[in-house]
Design a protein around this motif. Structure first.
Motif, short mmCIF file in Angstrom:
data_model
loop_
_atom_site.label_atom_id
_atom_site.label_comp_id
_atom_site.label_asym_id
_atom_site.label_seq_id
_atom_site.Cartn_x
_atom_site.Cartn_y
_atom_site.Cartn_z
N MET A 33 0.87 -1.09 0.02
CA MET A 33 -0.14 0.13 0.01
C MET A 33 0.92 1.26 -0.13
O MET A 33 0.55 2.28 -0.71
CB MET A 33 -1.06 -0.08 1.26
N ALA A 34 1.83 1.23 0.75
CA ALA A 34 2.86 2.37 0.65
C ALA A 34 3.48 2.71 -0.64
O ALA A 34 3.81 3.82 -1.10
CB ALA A 34 4.02 2.13 1.73
N LEU A 35 3.75 1.72 -1.15
CA LEU A 35 4.49 1.66 -2.62
C LEU A 35 3.41 2.24 -3.56
O LEU A 35 3.79 2.91 -4.41
CB LEU A 35 4.82 0.26 -3.07
N THR A 41 3.58 9.70 -6.35
CA THR A 41 4.33 11.07 -5.82
C THR A 41 5.75 11.13 -6.67
O THR A 41 6.14 10.19 -7.06
CB THR A 41 4.74 10.82 -4.28
N PRO A 42 6.10 12.48 -6.97
CA PRO A 42 7.34 12.64 -7.62
C PRO A 42 8.60 12.25 -6.85
O PRO A 42 8.55 12.39 -5.64
CB PRO A 42 7.22 14.18 -7.75
N THR A 158 7.24 13.98 3.38
CA THR A 158 5.79 13.94 3.16
C THR A 158 5.29 12.83 3.54
O THR A 158 6.08 11.84 4.11
CB THR A 158 5.79 13.67 1.42
N PRO A 159 3.79 12.45 3.85
CA PRO A 159 3.23 11.46 4.25
C PRO A 159 3.70 10.20 3.80
O PRO A 159 3.74 9.15 4.21
CB PRO A 159 1.91 11.85 4.28
N MET A 163 5.08 6.87 5.34
CA MET A 163 4.67 5.53 5.42
C MET A 163 5.47 4.62 4.87
O MET A 163 5.38 3.49 5.15
CB MET A 163 3.04 5.89 4.41
N LEU A 164 6.22 5.00 3.83
CA LEU A 164 6.86 3.98 3.03
C LEU A 164 8.26 3.58 3.88
O LEU A 164 8.49 2.37 3.74
CB LEU A 164 7.50 4.41 1.76
N ILE A 165 8.82 4.31 4.45
CA ILE A 165 9.85 3.78 5.17
C ILE A 165 9.62 3.24 6.54
O ILE A 165 10.07 2.11 6.98
CB ILE A 165 10.87 5.22 5.65
#
Length: 235
Positions: A33-35, A41-42, A158-159, A163-165
């Protein structure tokens, strides 16, 4: 609602699967979901400006998740929730020295009302104390630190980055631990693990967005609403 439902599913799963395993499944979905969010996103905006804090947040979130389930496995949902609701109080207290927030009488009153309502509903007592409660205390502390860090990095990263990290860090930690406990899940337990993963991941996203828009001490009392859903789930 999302976290309360996910926690209820986690307690159910803890009777049939190793805890690290179904949390690992949850984190795999978390990464997916994070990906998906990051793909919109840029790339240049995904680079963290506070990598150490991002790493610390990821470790705090996964630590909180694992310790909470170990605690709730040995206690009722109400007992575990009583302990987990140390977090709003800790967030309010720590937001003063760590974030420089000004906590007025209305915010303290909101936290106090939440604590009082929680105690009335769950009626904790010393006779109900178990050593497993220490898992809950440690989990609440880790979650508190995660929320403080979330607010601290909200204006720099950024959010999607956060979330991704967090998803990546937790997945790496759990993947290292997985071989020591893994078993083959039944289809039903696998489906529940996937549902829990989706709910918890959306919940994490909403937490990140909320802390980008409002002070941590303002948001902290709102976590007490989770008591309603956890009580229903526990029943």
């Amino acid at each position: 609602i999302l976290f309360g439902t996910a926690d209820t599913i986690a307690k159910y799963l803890s009777n049939g699967l190793p805890i690290v395993e179904f949390i690992w499944i949850r984190y795999v979905l978390f990464v997916v979901m994070a990906l998906a969010l990051a793909s919109r996103t840029p790339l240049r905006t995904l680079k963290p400006k506070a990598p150490k804090l991002q790493l610390a947040r990821g470790i705090c979130v996964v630590t909180s998740s694992v310790l909470f389930v170990y605690g709730v496995h040995a206690m009722t949902m109400a007992q575990a929730t009583t302990i987990s609701f140390l977090s709003p109080l800790l967030v309010t207290i720590l937001s003063i020295p760590l974030l420089g927030e000004v906590v007025g009488i209305r915010r303290w009153a909101a936290v106090g009302a939440g604590v009082l309502g929680m105690l009335i509903v769950v009626r904790p007592g010393l006779e109900g104390f178990q050593p497993a409660a220490l898992f809950g205390i440690a989990s609440s502390t880790a979650w508190t630190l995660a929320l403080i860090i979330t607010r601290k990095i909200a204006n720099t990263d950024t959010p999607q980055t956060t979330m991704l990290i967090s998803a990546a860090v937790g997945t790496v930690v759990l993947t290292v631990l997985l071989p020591f406990e893994a078993v083959w899940p039944t289809p039903w337990l696998l489906v529940l693990s996937l549902v829990m993963g989706v709910l918890a991941s959306i919940g994490q996203w909403l937490v990140i967005l909320a802390h980008k828009l409002a002070p941590a001490s303002t948001l902290a009392p709102l976590f007490y609403v989770q008591l309603v859903w956890v009580s229903i789930g526990g029943y």
